[in-house]
Design a protein around this motif. Structure first.
Motif, PDB file in Angstrom:
ATOM      1  N   ALA A  70       1.663  77.204  25.572  1.00 52.61           N
ATOM      2  CA  ALA A  70       2.422  78.282  26.221  1.00 52.61           C
ATOM      3  C   ALA A  70       1.692  78.782  27.465  1.00 52.61           C
ATOM      4  N   LEU A  71       0.364  78.919  27.376  1.00 56.18           N
ATOM      5  CA  LEU A  71      -0.417  79.365  28.541  1.00 56.18           C
ATOM      6  C   LEU A  71      -0.352  78.336  29.669  1.00 56.18           C
ATOM      7  N   GLU A  72      -0.378  77.055  29.299  1.00 52.68           N
ATOM      8  CA  GLU A  72      -0.289  75.999  30.314  1.00 52.68           C
ATOM      9  C   GLU A  72       1.078  76.016  30.994  1.00 52.68           C
ATOM     10  N   ARG A  73       2.149  76.203  30.192  1.00 50.48           N
ATOM     11  CA  ARG A  73       3.495  76.306  30.776  1.00 50.48           C
ATOM     12  C   ARG A  73       3.583  77.515  31.699  1.00 50.48           C
ATOM     13  N   GLN A  74       2.960  78.636  31.275  1.00 51.77           N
ATOM     14  CA  GLN A  74       2.988  79.852  32.086  1.00 51.77           C
ATOM     15  C   GLN A  74       2.225  79.649  33.388  1.00 51.77           C
ATOM     16  N   ARG A  75       1.087  78.943  33.307  1.00 48.40           N
ATOM     17  CA  ARG A  75       0.296  78.678  34.518  1.00 48.40           C
ATOM     18  C   ARG A  75       1.088  77.817  35.502  1.00 48.40           C
ATOM     19  N   GLN A  76       1.753  76.785  34.966  1.00 41.46           N
ATOM     20  CA  GLN A  76       2.567  75.925  35.828  1.00 41.46           C
ATOM     21  C   GLN A  76       3.757  76.690  36.403  1.00 41.46           C
ATOM     22  N   ALA A  77       4.331  77.586  35.612  1.00 42.16           N
ATOM     23  CA  ALA A  77       5.452  78.400  36.097  1.00 42.16           C
ATOM     24  C   ALA A  77       4.989  79.339  37.202  1.00 42.16           C
ATOM     25  N   LEU A  78       3.800  79.917  37.064  1.00 43.84           N
ATOM     26  CA  LEU A  78       3.273  80.798  38.113  1.00 43.84           C
ATOM     27  C   LEU A  78       3.009  80.006  39.390  1.00 43.84           C
ATOM     28  N   ALA A  79       2.598  78.760  39.240  1.00 41.12           N
ATOM     29  CA  ALA A  79       2.350  77.935  40.427  1.00 41.12           C
ATOM     30  C   ALA A  79       3.649  77.441  41.052  1.00 41.12           C
ATOM     31  N   GLY A  80       4.662  77.138  40.219  1.00 38.27           N
ATOM     32  CA  GLY A  80       5.903  76.549  40.738  1.00 38.27           C
ATOM     33  C   GLY A  80       7.085  77.484  40.801  1.00 38.27           C
ATOM     34  N   GLY A  81       7.001  78.636  40.130  1.00 37.13           N
ATOM     35  CA  GLY A  81       8.096  79.605  40.171  1.00 37.13           C
ATOM     36  C   GLY A  81       9.198  79.343  39.159  1.00 37.13           C
ATOM     37  N   ASP A  82       8.920  78.581  38.097  1.00 33.08           N
ATOM     38  CA  ASP A  82       9.925  78.309  37.063  1.00 33.08           C
ATOM     39  C   ASP A  82      10.181  79.591  36.266  1.00 33.08           C
ATOM     40  N   GLU A  83      11.386  80.132  36.378  1.00 32.54           N
ATOM     41  CA  GLU A  83      11.725  81.431  35.770  1.00 32.54           C
ATOM     42  C   GLU A  83      11.620  81.429  34.251  1.00 32.54           C
ATOM     43  N   ARG A  84      11.823  80.271  33.616  1.00 32.26           N
ATOM     44  CA  ARG A  84      11.880  80.236  32.151  1.00 32.26           C
ATOM     45  C   ARG A  84      10.565  80.615  31.509  1.00 32.26           C
ATOM     46  N   TYR A  85       9.443  80.250  32.110  1.00 33.75           N
ATOM     47  CA  TYR A  85       8.143  80.432  31.482  1.00 33.75           C
ATOM     48  C   TYR A  85       7.287  81.497  32.168  1.00 33.75           C
ATOM     49  N   LEU A  86       7.865  82.260  33.080  1.00 36.68           N
ATOM     50  CA  LEU A  86       7.099  83.323  33.732  1.00 36.68           C
ATOM     51  C   LEU A  86       6.802  84.447  32.754  1.00 36.68           C
ATOM     52  N   PRO A  87       5.708  85.200  32.974  1.00 39.95           N
ATOM     53  CA  PRO A  87       5.466  86.386  32.143  1.00 39.95           C
ATOM     54  C   PRO A  87       6.600  87.400  32.303  1.00 39.95           C
ATOM     55  N   ALA A  88       6.723  88.305  31.348  1.00 39.08           N
ATOM     56  CA  ALA A  88       7.838  89.265  31.337  1.00 39.08           C
ATOM     57  C   ALA A  88       7.859  90.123  32.601  1.00 39.08           C
ATOM     58  N   ARG A  89       6.688  90.478  33.142  1.00 39.90           N
ATOM     59  CA  ARG A  89       6.657  91.353  34.324  1.00 39.90           C
ATOM     60  C   ARG A  89       7.189  90.658  35.586  1.00 39.90           C
ATOM     61  N   ASP A  90       7.215  89.314  35.591  1.00 39.28           N
ATOM     62  CA  ASP A  90       7.670  88.561  36.768  1.00 39.28           C
ATOM     63  C   ASP A  90       9.085  88.018  36.637  1.00 39.28           C
ATOM     64  N   LYS A  91       9.712  88.221  35.482  1.00 36.07           N
ATOM     65  CA  LYS A  91      11.017  87.608  35.237  1.00 36.07           C
ATOM     66  C   LYS A  91      12.143  88.429  35.842  1.00 36.07           C
TER      67      LYS A  91
END
Length: 199
Positions: A70-91
């Protein structure tokens, strides 16, 4: 009448001892009141204890792996902007628009850290003129950041009200202003728009 005392005691003990079936005799090493468990029962007990500990270890290992994934998906989402795996504060579309609004323009606040380093170096030099310049620069930077933040906040609030009249906009302006304090290359999620591009 003339029997010895030892023989009499043995006869009395034999009379008092209860007659038991040979199948009910206890093992000499078994605790009092509990028969020795059969081998199959003992083995099944040991097996169940072993399985429980293994299951607990496996569950903990599985949880660690899931957390890491989950942390790896979140890190990749923060780098790429994938809305599905962003933290709640960024969604959400409101937060995305706030990020794009900040990333599309120059903000004086993003130069705060480099300017703070320069001012700190100047203030450490033991020359009165340089220390005065450092203090003046510090005051100018603070005033410019405050003014720029006020203007940015008012504009963003207006744009959010126009674009998302029915959505929850609470905290979006503060979120955007905190983002403006970070240097562009260090922002997470990574900027998705170029400077000057209209969000």
């Amino acid at each position: 009448m003339f029997r010895s005392r030892a023989k009499e005691e043995k006869a009395q003990a034999a009379d008092k001892a209860p007659v038991t079936d040979s199948t009910q005799t206890r093992h000499p090493e078994a605790p009092k009141g509990r028969p020795t468990p059969k081998r199959s029962e003992a083995q099944s007990q040991r097996r169940s204890v072993a399985n429980t500990s293994t299951t607990r270890k496996e569950a903990a290992k599985r949880q660690r792996e899931e957390r890491r994934a989950a942390l790896e998906r979140q890190r990749q989402a923060l780098a790429g902007g994938d809305e599905r795996y962003l933290p709640a504060r960024d969604k959400g579309p409101v937060r995305k628009f706030a990020r794009d609004f900040i990333d599309s323009r120059f903000n004086i606040a993003e130069f705060f850290l480099p300017m703070a380093v320069v001012i700190l170096v100047l203030s450490m030099v033991r020359v009165a003129a340089l220390q005065n310049i450092a203090l003046l620069l510090w005051l100018i930077v603070i005033v410019l950041i405050v003014l720029d933040s006020i203007v940015t906040g008012v504009r963003l609030k207006k744009r959010l009200a126009e674009r998302f009249p029915d959505d929850n906009r609470r905290g979006a302006v503060a979120y955007a202003l905190m983002r403006s304090l970070q240097m562009r290359r260090l922002r997470l999620p990574k900027p998705q728009v170029k400077r000057g591009e209209r969000p």
